[in-house]
Every structure is written in C-alpha cells, then in structure tokens.
Design an enzyme around this catalytic site. Structure first.
Site, short mmCIF file in Angstrom:
data_model
loop_
_atom_site.label_atom_id
_atom_site.label_comp_id
_atom_site.label_asym_id
_atom_site.label_seq_id
_atom_site.Cartn_x
_atom_site.Cartn_y
_atom_site.Cartn_z
N LEU A 41 0.72 -1.14 0.16
CA LEU A 41 0.11 -0.03 0.04
C LEU A 41 0.76 1.43 -0.01
O LEU A 41 0.38 2.33 -0.49
CB LEU A 41 -0.89 -0.04 1.34
CG LEU A 41 -1.95 -1.08 1.28
CD1 LEU A 41 -2.79 -1.05 2.39
CD2 LEU A 41 -2.88 -0.67 0.03
N THR A 77 6.11 0.57 6.52
CA THR A 77 5.53 -0.04 5.64
C THR A 77 4.30 -0.68 5.56
O THR A 77 4.12 -1.39 6.65
CB THR A 77 6.71 -0.97 5.11
OG1 THR A 77 7.88 -0.58 4.76
CG2 THR A 77 6.13 -1.63 3.60
N ASP A 135 1.65 12.99 17.44
CA ASP A 135 1.87 13.08 15.73
C ASP A 135 0.70 13.09 15.11
O ASP A 135 0.44 12.29 14.00
CB ASP A 135 2.64 11.80 15.42
CG ASP A 135 3.49 12.09 14.35
OD1 ASP A 135 3.62 13.10 13.78
OD2 ASP A 135 3.98 11.11 13.64
#
Length: 330
Positions: free
Chosen positions: A63, A70, A184
C-alpha cells in the site's frame, strides 16, 4: 548435506525465538507501565500467517509508506486486514508503545488493532482493514483550487473529518485509563476508510500521562517537526495541549490556508466561494485553528472544547451570498 540444512533450520528457529522473547519483554514492560489492568484482547499471529496473508509481501499487496512504516493489505482467513511493518531496531520500543496505547482504545475513528507478530526481528502489527488512502493524499492530489470551491474534496467532507478526528483525540485525553497524548497528529497519520469515515493511526509515538500528572518532559523529540508545539520544541514538555497545537496545524492544512491567517489574507478565498458553501463556517474554522496554535499552551482550548466548537460550526446555516457581501463590505 542433510545435516547442513538441519543446522541452518535450527539457527533460524533460534533467532526467531530470540526475536520473540525480546519483543515480548519490551511489550510486557510497556503494557505493565501503561494499562493498569484494562485492555482489549489482541491476537498473536505467527510469521507464517503474515506471509500467507500478504502472499509473501507481494508487490500487489503493498500500500505504501505511512510515516516511516511499510503497509500492506492482506487476508487472514475470511477477514481483510492491514499489516504494518516496523523497519528499524528503535521501532521495537515504538511498536510496544503502539500496542499498549491501542489496547486501551475502542473508538470508531481510531484504527482497530487486531493483533501482532513478534517472531520477526522487527514486530508486525495487524489491523482491521479500513484503508482507502490517507488524508494527506486526499488533500493534495489532483486539485489546485481553493478549499471553498473544490469539487473533488467538498467543504462538508473536510468539516466532518475535522470533527471526527477532534472527537477521537478528545477521547484519548479524557476516556482512557490514563490520558494518552497521540503526539503525531498529521494528515499522513489519518486513514480514510472509503465509507466516509476518518481514522487516527500511528500510535508508535504516543505518550500516556502518569496518573495525577498533566504533562511530562521527554529527552527526545518525537513526531513531525512542523506540527510540534513551541513548548515541546524548547523544553521537551508534552501535554494534552501539544496535541491541540498539532490538531490546529492539521485544521489549517484541511482549510488549505497558512497559520494565523487574517480576513485580509483570506479575501480572495471568500470571493471565490460558491453558493453551496457557508462562508461563516470557514471563518470560524480559521479562528479555531488560530487559537489551537497559540504559542502559549494556556491559551489553547482543550480537545473537548475543540470538538464542541466544531459541532457548533457544523450546525451553522447561513446564506453564502449574503455572507460574502457582508465580508466584502468590511
């Protein structure tokens, strides 16, 4: 020859056991320090199951990279899954942090962790499949128009996504065993599920606040630098208000405007508005983003207050033409 193969197989098995024990040690340490006995059960997958699910990490299953990880799509039994691979040795600690954080969370706008694989050198996480691209991709692909006239990414959808993510972050701050600072919040870490929903992802840098504390100091800066609050950069201090700051930056990105925009700098955008867009909603969102990104954390609202304000903004109903006329007359 046969004895040689047996020796190699034994060595691989030994390495796998070493990875499993070390990953389990880190995970157990993180869970004990974080969850205080309340958590969601997750499944432990074998490496063979992960390889089968991804067809040995076939390129058709790939993806892309989200943050520094990843991601692959896959299938375990009759269930579609998302598989996240960590890529470096510090990620062992980050993976344990993510598992500990997500094991406490059950929210429709947060990715759902199904389990993990600890037999590999770097741990692998398995999520319920909800992937239809990231918010970052949605914002930036295929259009150069202003946010108020963008037919590809309508205003109503942007406002809904902002409200959903705000609600998810408010949940992290107020309804978990201990307040969890995501640390984040960026468009890249928000996954769109293809059914009109947005889900907050990447909890590898999250920080649970100790009981009775409203902030902590960290020696190492984590998160995306352009979204970090001033007090985090200067003092390493993390609190709920650092997430509020990052959310404000995200809101500016959704609006496709610069931080601390004024009515004067937004005049062009207002003139471009089409009839179906409610101008005052846009203006109120700018005001909200500005206060969220205040340099002083004491001046920022809580995420609960942000969620409530976005709900009020969603409920506004004004005629766009009359509002454009009033704004132009200012």
């Amino acid at each position: 020859m046969a004895s040689c193969f047996k020796a190699i197989k034994k060595e691989l098995s030994s390495k796998r056991n070493d990875f499993f024990l070390e990953n389990n040690r880190l995970l157990l340490k993180e869970l004990v320090s974080s969850i205080h006995g309340k958590y969601n059960l997750i499944r432990v997958f074998s490496e063979e199951e992960i390889l089968e699910a991804t067809n040995k990490y076939d390129s058709d299953q790939f993806l892309g990279y989200i943050s520094v990880h990843t991601w692959y799509k896959g299938c375990c039994g009759d269930r579609d899954v998302l598989i996240k691979k960590f890529l470096d040795w510090p990620d062992r600690k980050h993976c344990a942090t993510e598992i500990a954080g997500l094991s406490q969370i059950k929210h429709k706008n947060v990715v759902e962790l199904l389990g993990c694989c600890l037999e590999t050198e770097f741990p692998i996480l398995v999520f319920k499949n909800c992937f239809d691209g990231t918010l970052s991709h949605r914002i930036h692909i295929g259009t150069t128009s202003t946010c108020l006239e963008d037919p590809v990414f309508p205003w109503e959808e942007k406002l809904r996504i902002a409200s959903e993510i705000a609600h998810a972050v408010a949940y992290l701050h107020s309804f978990t065993v201990r307040p969890i600072i995501h640390n984040d919040i960026t468009a890249e870490n928000i996954i769109l599920d293809g059914q009109g929903g947005a889900k907050l992802a990447n909890f590898s840098r999250c920080i649970p606040l100790p009981l009775g504390r409203t902030d902590v100091e960290t020696p190492i800066l984590l998160g995306t630098h352009c979204c970090l609050a001033p007090e985090y950069i200067s003092k390493g201090r993390v609190s709920e208000k650092t997430d509020v700051f990052s959310f404000g930056i995200l809101l500016f990105e959704l609006l496709q405007c610069n931080a601390h925009s004024t009515n004067a700098t937004l005049e062009f955008a207002f003139k471009k508005v089409i009839e179906r867009v409610i101008v005052m909603q846009f203006k109120k969102c700018i005001e909200l983003a500005n206060i969220c990104t205040s340099d002083k954390d004491s001046e920022r609202p809580t995420m609960k207050e942000v969620t409530e304000e976005l709900w009020r903004i969603k409920k506004m109903r004004h005629n766009s033409k009359s509002n454009v006329t009033r704004l132009q007359a200012l």
